[in-house]
Design a protein around this motif. Structure first.
Motif, PDB file in Angstrom:
ATOM      1  N   ARG A   1      -6.872   3.790   4.139  1.00 52.67           N
ATOM      2  CA  ARG A   1      -7.305   2.673   3.822  1.00 52.67           C
ATOM      3  C   ARG A   1      -7.169   1.229   4.763  1.00 52.67           C
ATOM      4  O   ARG A   1      -8.087   1.030   5.638  1.00 52.67           O
ATOM      5  CB  ARG A   1      -7.885   2.234   2.433  1.00 52.67           C
ATOM      6  CG  ARG A   1      -8.938   2.351   2.449  1.00 52.67           C
ATOM      7  CD  ARG A   1      -9.809   2.945   1.343  1.00 52.67           C
ATOM      8  NE  ARG A   1     -10.080   1.149   0.365  1.00 52.67           N
ATOM      9  CZ  ARG A   1     -10.502   1.360  -0.641  1.00 52.67           C
ATOM     10  NH1 ARG A   1     -10.030   1.846  -1.503  1.00 52.67           N
ATOM     11  NH2 ARG A   1     -10.384  -0.161  -1.315  1.00 52.67           N
TER      12      ARG A   1
ATOM     13  N   ASN B   1      -7.983   1.314 -10.625  1.00 55.34           N
ATOM     14  CA  ASN B   1      -7.276  -0.050  -9.744  1.00 55.34           C
ATOM     15  C   ASN B   1      -6.256   0.442 -10.097  1.00 55.34           C
ATOM     16  O   ASN B   1      -5.202   0.380 -11.190  1.00 55.34           O
ATOM     17  CB  ASN B   1      -7.616  -1.271 -11.143  1.00 55.34           C
ATOM     18  CG  ASN B   1      -7.362  -2.634 -10.958  1.00 55.34           C
ATOM     19  OD1 ASN B   1      -6.832  -2.958  -9.052  1.00 55.34           O
ATOM     20  ND2 ASN B   1      -7.168  -3.769 -11.820  1.00 55.34           N
TER      21      ASN B   1
ATOM     22  N   GLN C   1      -8.644  -0.137   8.247  1.00 55.10           N
ATOM     23  CA  GLN C   1      -9.475  -1.170   7.674  1.00 55.10           C
ATOM     24  C   GLN C   1      -9.154  -2.306   9.149  1.00 55.10           C
ATOM     25  O   GLN C   1      -9.449  -3.428   9.202  1.00 55.10           O
ATOM     26  CB  GLN C   1      -9.321  -2.177   6.850  1.00 55.10           C
ATOM     27  CG  GLN C   1      -9.427  -2.057   5.469  1.00 55.10           C
ATOM     28  CD  GLN C   1      -9.294  -1.913   4.013  1.00 55.10           C
ATOM     29  OE1 GLN C   1      -8.217  -2.647   4.452  1.00 55.10           O
ATOM     30  NE2 GLN C   1      -9.767  -1.626   3.256  1.00 55.10           N
TER      31      GLN C   1
ATOM     32  N   GLY D   1      -6.755  -5.802  -1.498  1.00 58.35           N
ATOM     33  CA  GLY D   1      -7.422  -4.705  -0.865  1.00 58.35           C
ATOM     34  C   GLY D   1      -7.447  -3.915  -3.036  1.00 58.35           C
ATOM     35  O   GLY D   1      -8.342  -2.826  -2.671  1.00 58.35           O
ATOM     36  N   GLN D   2      -7.043  -4.117  -4.197  1.00 60.03           N
ATOM     37  CA  GLN D   2      -7.181  -3.721  -5.319  1.00 60.03           C
ATOM     38  C   GLN D   2      -8.101  -4.997  -6.377  1.00 60.03           C
ATOM     39  O   GLN D   2      -8.869  -4.477  -6.355  1.00 60.03           O
ATOM     40  CB  GLN D   2      -5.523  -3.740  -5.522  1.00 60.03           C
ATOM     41  CG  GLN D   2      -5.294  -2.145  -5.383  1.00 60.03           C
ATOM     42  CD  GLN D   2      -5.782  -1.460  -5.919  1.00 60.03           C
ATOM     43  OE1 GLN D   2      -5.624  -1.202  -7.050  1.00 60.03           O
ATOM     44  NE2 GLN D   2      -6.967  -0.337  -5.571  1.00 60.03           N
ATOM     45  N   SER D   3      -7.272  -6.370  -6.663  1.00 65.81           N
ATOM     46  CA  SER D   3      -8.199  -6.398  -7.520  1.00 65.81           C
ATOM     47  C   SER D   3      -7.772  -8.232  -7.041  1.00 65.81           C
ATOM     48  O   SER D   3      -6.885  -8.657  -6.448  1.00 65.81           O
ATOM     49  CB  SER D   3      -7.979  -6.276  -8.973  1.00 65.81           C
ATOM     50  OG  SER D   3      -6.317  -6.460  -9.195  1.00 65.81           O
TER      51      SER D   3
ATOM     52  N   ARG E   1       0.765  -1.245  -0.006  1.00 66.09           N
ATOM     53  CA  ARG E   1       0.174   0.438   0.163  1.00 66.09           C
ATOM     54  C   ARG E   1       0.892   1.205   0.052  1.00 66.09           C
ATOM     55  O   ARG E   1       0.810   2.144  -0.049  1.00 66.09           O
ATOM     56  CB  ARG E   1      -0.675  -0.106   0.614  1.00 66.09           C
ATOM     57  CG  ARG E   1      -1.634  -0.249   0.871  1.00 66.09           C
ATOM     58  CD  ARG E   1      -2.041  -2.275   1.242  1.00 66.09           C
ATOM     59  NE  ARG E   1      -3.560  -2.504   1.399  1.00 66.09           N
ATOM     60  CZ  ARG E   1      -3.631  -3.502   2.138  1.00 66.09           C
ATOM     61  NH1 ARG E   1      -2.849  -4.747   2.071  1.00 66.09           N
ATOM     62  NH2 ARG E   1      -4.797  -4.186   2.107  1.00 66.09           N
TER      63      ARG E   1
ATOM     64  N   ASN F   1     -10.727   5.442  -4.100  1.00 67.64           N
ATOM     65  CA  ASN F   1     -10.332   4.070  -4.195  1.00 67.64           C
ATOM     66  C   ASN F   1      -9.542   3.556  -4.555  1.00 67.64           C
ATOM     67  O   ASN F   1      -8.418   2.839  -5.639  1.00 67.64           O
ATOM     68  CB  ASN F   1     -11.764   3.382  -5.755  1.00 67.64           C
ATOM     69  CG  ASN F   1     -12.035   1.366  -5.314  1.00 67.64           C
ATOM     70  OD1 ASN F   1     -12.123   1.389  -4.092  1.00 67.64           O
ATOM     71  ND2 ASN F   1     -11.339   0.921  -6.589  1.00 67.64           N
TER      72      ASN F   1
ATOM     73  N   ARG G   1     -15.272   1.320 -16.181  1.00 62.44           N
ATOM     74  CA  ARG G   1     -14.416   0.774 -15.393  1.00 62.44           C
ATOM     75  C   ARG G   1     -14.662  -0.778 -14.988  1.00 62.44           C
ATOM     76  O   ARG G   1     -13.528  -1.477 -15.415  1.00 62.44           O
ATOM     77  CB  ARG G   1     -13.701   1.913 -14.318  1.00 62.44           C
ATOM     78  CG  ARG G   1     -13.646   3.311 -15.296  1.00 62.44           C
ATOM     79  CD  ARG G   1     -11.688   2.908 -16.120  1.00 62.44           C
ATOM     80  NE  ARG G   1     -11.431   4.347 -16.327  1.00 62.44           N
ATOM     81  CZ  ARG G   1     -11.012   3.970 -17.272  1.00 62.44           C
ATOM     82  NH1 ARG G   1      -9.952   3.524 -17.236  1.00 62.44           N
ATOM     83  NH2 ARG G   1     -10.119   5.563 -17.883  1.00 62.44           N
TER      84      ARG G   1
ATOM     85  N   VAL H   1     -11.322  -9.742 -14.196  1.00 67.23           N
ATOM     86  CA  VAL H   1     -10.820  -8.906 -13.414  1.00 67.23           C
ATOM     87  C   VAL H   1     -11.271  -8.374 -12.108  1.00 67.23           C
ATOM     88  O   VAL H   1     -12.638  -7.756 -12.572  1.00 67.23           O
ATOM     89  CB  VAL H   1     -10.279  -7.772 -13.694  1.00 67.23           C
ATOM     90  CG1 VAL H   1      -9.280  -6.859 -12.155  1.00 67.23           C
ATOM     91  CG2 VAL H   1      -9.123  -7.385 -14.713  1.00 67.23           C
TER      92      VAL H   1
ATOM     93  N   ILE I   1     -12.580  -6.554  -8.819  1.00 67.38           N
ATOM     94  CA  ILE I   1     -12.004  -5.091  -8.318  1.00 67.38           C
ATOM     95  C   ILE I   1     -12.685  -5.102  -7.349  1.00 67.38           C
ATOM     96  O   ILE I   1     -13.772  -4.971  -6.875  1.00 67.38           O
ATOM     97  CB  ILE I   1     -12.482  -3.575  -9.207  1.00 67.38           C
ATOM     98  CG1 ILE I   1     -11.487  -3.866 -10.709  1.00 67.38           C
ATOM     99  CG2 ILE I   1     -11.557  -2.102  -8.357  1.00 67.38           C
ATOM    100  CD1 ILE I   1     -12.509  -2.668 -11.783  1.00 67.38           C
ATOM    101  N   PHE I   2     -11.742  -4.538  -6.036  1.00 68.70           N
ATOM    102  CA  PHE I   2     -12.256  -4.025  -4.397  1.00 68.70           C
ATOM    103  C   PHE I   2     -12.499  -2.802  -4.874  1.00 68.70           C
ATOM    104  O   PHE I   2     -11.858  -1.771  -4.964  1.00 68.70           O
ATOM    105  CB  PHE I   2     -11.651  -4.617  -3.977  1.00 68.70           C
ATOM    106  CG  PHE I   2     -11.314  -6.487  -3.486  1.00 68.70           C
ATOM    107  CD1 PHE I   2     -12.029  -7.010  -2.882  1.00 68.70           C
ATOM    108  CD2 PHE I   2     -10.253  -6.722  -4.035  1.00 68.70           C
ATOM    109  CE1 PHE I   2     -11.526  -8.900  -2.911  1.00 68.70           C
ATOM    110  CE2 PHE I   2      -9.538  -8.010  -4.191  1.00 68.70           C
ATOM    111  CZ  PHE I   2     -10.446  -9.063  -3.546  1.00 68.70           C
ATOM    112  N   ALA I   3     -13.810  -2.392  -4.645  1.00 71.86           N
ATOM    113  CA  ALA I   3     -14.638  -1.136  -4.049  1.00 71.86           C
ATOM    114  C   ALA I   3     -15.800  -0.710  -3.223  1.00 71.86           C
ATOM    115  O   ALA I   3     -16.143  -0.818  -3.948  1.00 71.86           O
ATOM    116  CB  ALA I   3     -14.900   0.168  -5.315  1.00 71.86           C
TER     117      ALA I   3
ATOM    118  N   ASN J   1      -5.520   2.108  -2.776  1.00 71.12           N
ATOM    119  CA  ASN J   1      -5.903   0.625  -1.330  1.00 71.12           C
ATOM    120  C   ASN J   1      -4.251   1.464  -1.078  1.00 71.12           C
ATOM    121  O   ASN J   1      -3.027   1.459  -0.986  1.00 71.12           O
ATOM    122  CB  ASN J   1      -5.515  -0.186  -2.145  1.00 71.12           C
ATOM    123  CG  ASN J   1      -5.421  -0.814  -1.149  1.00 71.12           C
ATOM    124  OD1 ASN J   1      -6.687  -1.350  -0.371  1.00 71.12           O
ATOM    125  ND2 ASN J   1      -5.274  -2.877  -1.811  1.00 71.12           N
TER     126      ASN J   1
END
Lengths: 328, 450
Positions: A282, A180, A286, B111-113, A102, A276, B152, B134, B136-138, A278
């Motif tokens: 964040r 992403n 968490q 935490g991303q994908s 991160r 969004n 997206r 893919v 995606i974490f959102a 990461n």
């Protein structure tokens, strides 16, 4: 300044880091355990499933939470001394790995936001001071106060919506940056397109703070005797401002930039959520939400270390810029 | 269970998938060895033993016959791993991914994908259609909706409230389609029987009588995922009570004025008029915050003074589990619709650790056991009704509100996906195909899989 003076000053400042870090480690360790909740309860039951007391005990034992508190504390401190932050209680991965995945996001935003803030703030702050009480000064101050008063998450949401609506209006299809994250080393342009909006969002508030500091510092310096002397000697205004004014006004500005930069590493929770991203902020939220003691401790210690090191750099810069400080 | 048709099932590492692997995995779920946690072992309470007499056959003996067994077996969380791996390291799956499905695990950015690539050896020949995906974490709804709007992301499989969908439709005129379904999730409020005066059934009945479910559902369902008025049994199930039956339960009566008058009478009789208490709630938008605010408003209509304590998931769970609350939001969410197992949540505390009412009730256990062991569908439905009536009406152990509703948006070029009553189901993506030009060199609908 002699080399010995600077050396002694540095040693003194570095030694002060040790009790600071120990105090922070103690605080974070015990404060985390005051928060109600249990990571095992969340892990076992967050899907709405039932579990037995035996399962709970086994989970506590597996995470080392059944040991006396003092033993857990010693284990944490000893690990920190060896730069071993342990394993995340939630993911089972090393805390260092969780942070390392991160950290680049937060660092990239912090660097970009700082660059944006400095580019905007120092010229505007200086102009505002030079044209005190003029319309220009009023406009710059309004811009700065708006930046401080407006929550950055609001600016983030609005800027994202603006990009979506404007691209839909002009090009027929809405567009937004990718959500992403990719590293700047892998795809520089894609990475830039991801972090530029959050960096501008954060950089605006950041620049407002630095701008106000630059303006007030410049106003103070411009009233100093040596500035009046320089004017009496007939020096051109540009040299007076740049060489004698700005350089001396930079002391408090450097402090603010340093503190803000350190804050950005772990303090962008809302901005990271809106875009969004990461990042560390964040991850910290968490970790606290999951009652992941080891990860929370690791992140807090990272942020504290960054603050301490940034302060050290600022103090060294101070000593370098102003000889009165290192001899005090 | 015959595993020989179709032949050639194999794990992603190339090893054959045999009955021994299935038996070993199910055994680990149903009868976890010491040191292994299996939150779903209760789903297999009826199972006596699981064996694999030959590579193509799994035999499962039951302690008693029950309709709850087959749905429990179909639960999407019953992952199958290789026996040889489980035998050497029963914790292996905690840090590794192994499958035999349409996509192979290709990568995970925390935490991303998460990424998957097509499994060319998938046992359903011709599937999957996609080369990969893919995910995606959102976490934030606004980000998810923006991502779908800007293409997206092609979809989000959990679901949104109607207001969000309407906005998306307006912004993406003709470029979005929607699938809807009842959702096997419900939310209500636990009443802590250990806190006075909530040990008094009259007070508990008053709390549930105050709630105008029928009158509120149309408005609430526009802004939240809460939708269908029902009991603790999934409304679409054959075991669910009819509307006529529901309307006989406290708080489900057709006239809210009559219901609230009765609630006030009961409170007065119990000496609890103008009662003040705190509602423990979870800091999650959908639908917890909507539910909490709505409940507080409903209770104010019978003169109760209720404040909300909204806390993050950790402290919320800890408070529920330690009993440090008076009334708290809660409910259940399941993959497979299996009411005889799903309603276990509401069994007394001595049986179900997911019950946060903190009461003991032997009669409730008897009613449940009778229903669970009944194999005649008509009789089982009647037994389930007796159980539901006891929990929600006679004892008012729990305040049931509404079941959720899934509304899933998909970009119009996404085809082949079919919604189910759970966001845990139908996630293998094997049947999804994309319309041109999103599918590369394709020109039309793919040939049906074998």
């Amino acid at each position: 300044m002699t080399g010995d003076d600077m050396y002694r000053y540095l040693i003194k400042r570095i030694l002060l880091i040790v009790p600071t870090l120990f105090g922070a480690a103690t605080l974070v360790f015990f404060l985390m355990r005051l928060i109600p909740g249990d990571i095992c309860v969340i892990r076992l039951g967050s899907g709405g499933t039932s579990f037995t007391e035996q399962a709970l005990s086994e989970c506590h034992a597996a995470l080392g939470l059944d040991r006396p508190l003092w033993l857990q504390f010693i284990h944490f401190i000893w690990g920190f001394c060896r730069l071993d932050l342990g394993t995340s209680m939630w993911s089972g991965r090393p805390v260092a790995y969780e942070i390392a995945t991160r950290f680049p996001v937060s660092l990239e935003i912090a660097v970009f936001a700082t660059v944006i803030a400095v580019i905007i703030a120092i010229p505007l702050g200086t102009i505002s001071a030079l044209k005190q009480n003029s319309w220009t000064d009023l406009a710059v101050r309004t811009f700065a106060i708006a930046g401080i008063a407006t929550p950055s998450f609001w600016i983030g949401i609005v800027s994202l919506l603006a990009v979506l609506n404007l691209t839909q209006y002009f090009f027929g299809q809405p567009w937004m940056p990718p959500i992403n994250y990719v590293s700047v080393w892998q795809h520089p342009l894609r990475s830039m397109s991801i972090v530029i909006l959050p960096a501008v969002t954060v950089g605006y508030r950041y620049s407002a703070v630095v701008m106000r500091m630059t303006r007030s510092a410049m106003l103070e310096v411009l009233r100093e005797d040596y500035i009046r002397t320089a004017r009496a000697k007939g020096l051109v205004n540009r040299i007076i401002v740049n060489r004698h004014g700005l350089k001396n006004a930079m002391l408090p500005v450097v402090t603010v930039i340093g503190i803000e930069f350190a804050f950005l590493i772990g303090g962008l929770v809302v901005t990271e959520t809106v875009f969004n991203l990461n990042g560390i902020g964040r991850l910290l939220v968490q970790a606290i939400g999951n009652q992941d003691y080891t990860l929370t401790q690791g992140i807090v210690m990272l942020i504290v270390t960054i603050f301490v090191l940034t302060n050290l750099v600022v103090d060294v810069l101070y000593a370098w810029l102003d000889p009165r400080i290192r001899f005090a | 269970m015959d595993l020989q048709d179709p032949p050639g099932r194999q794990f992603h590492n190339g090893d054959p998938l045999t009955a021994a692997d299935v038996a070993a995995s199910l055994n680990e779920i149903a009868f976890p060895p010491k040191g292994v946690l299996s939150p779903r072992s209760d789903n297999f309470m009826m199972v006596k033993d699981i064996t694999a007499p030959d590579p193509g056959t799994v035999v499962i003996h039951l302690k008693f016959a029950t309709t709850a067994f087959l749905p429990a077996l179909a639960d999407p969380f019953n992952w199958i791993y290789e026996k040889k791996i489980l035998d050497t390291d029963p914790h292996w799956y905690e840090q590794h991914i192994m499958g035999s499905g349409p996509f192979k695990f290709a990568g995970y950015q925390i935490g991303q994908s998460i990424k998957g690539v097509r499994n060319p050896d998938y046992y359903h020949k011709g599937l999957p259609y996609l080369d990969g995906f893919v995910g995606i974490f959102a976490p934030k709804q606004a980000v998810q909706l923006d991502a779908i709007r800007a293409d997206r992301a092609a979809t989000e499989f959990r679901g949104y409230p109607p207001s969000a969908i309407d906005q998306l439709k307006e912004q993406l005129d003709g470029q979005i389609k929607v699938q809807t379904s009842d959702w096997n999730c419900t939310l209500g409020a636990w009443i802590n029987h250990k806190k006075k005066p909530f040990d008094d059934v009259r007070v508990r009945r008053a709390l549930t009588l105050a709630i105008d479910r029928w009158g509120s559902a149309p408005g609430l369902s526009k802004i939240a995922v809460m939708h269908t008025v029902g009991s603790i049994v999934f409304p679409g199930s054959p075991l669910a009570p009819s509307k006529a039956q529901l309307e006989t339960l406290a708080g489900f009566w057709p006239g809210i004025n009559k219901s609230r008058a009765e609630a006030r009478r009961l409170l007065k009789e119990a000496g609890a008029e103008g009662l003040s208490f705190e509602l423990l709630n979870r800091n999650v938008d959908q639908p917890y915050k909507y539910l909490g605010t709505w409940l507080v408003d409903q209770w104010s209509k019978i003169g109760l003074h209720v404040t909300q304590r909204v806390v993050p998931t950790g402290p919320w769970f800890a408070a529920l589990r330690s009993g440090d609350f008076t009334v708290g939001t809660g409910g259940s969410c399941h993959g497979i619709v299996n009411p005889p197992i799903d309603v276990q949540t509401w069994l007394p505390r001595s049986v179900s650790s997911a019950n946060f009412g903190y009461y003991d009730d032997p009669k409730e256990i008897d009613l449940y056991d009778k229903m669970l062991h009944e194999t005649d569908p008509t009789k089982q439905r009647a037994d389930m009704w007796n159980f539901v009536k006891w929990v929600l009406d006679d004892q008012a152990h729990f305040i049931e509100t509404m079941w959720w509703y899934r509304i899933v948006p998909l970009r119009s070029y996404v085809n082949g996906w079919k919604i189910g009553p759970s966001h845990y189901l139908n996630q293998d993506l094997s049947t999804i195909w994309l319309s041109p030009p999103h599918c590369g060199k394709c020109t039309a609908e793919p040939a049906p899989a074998l």
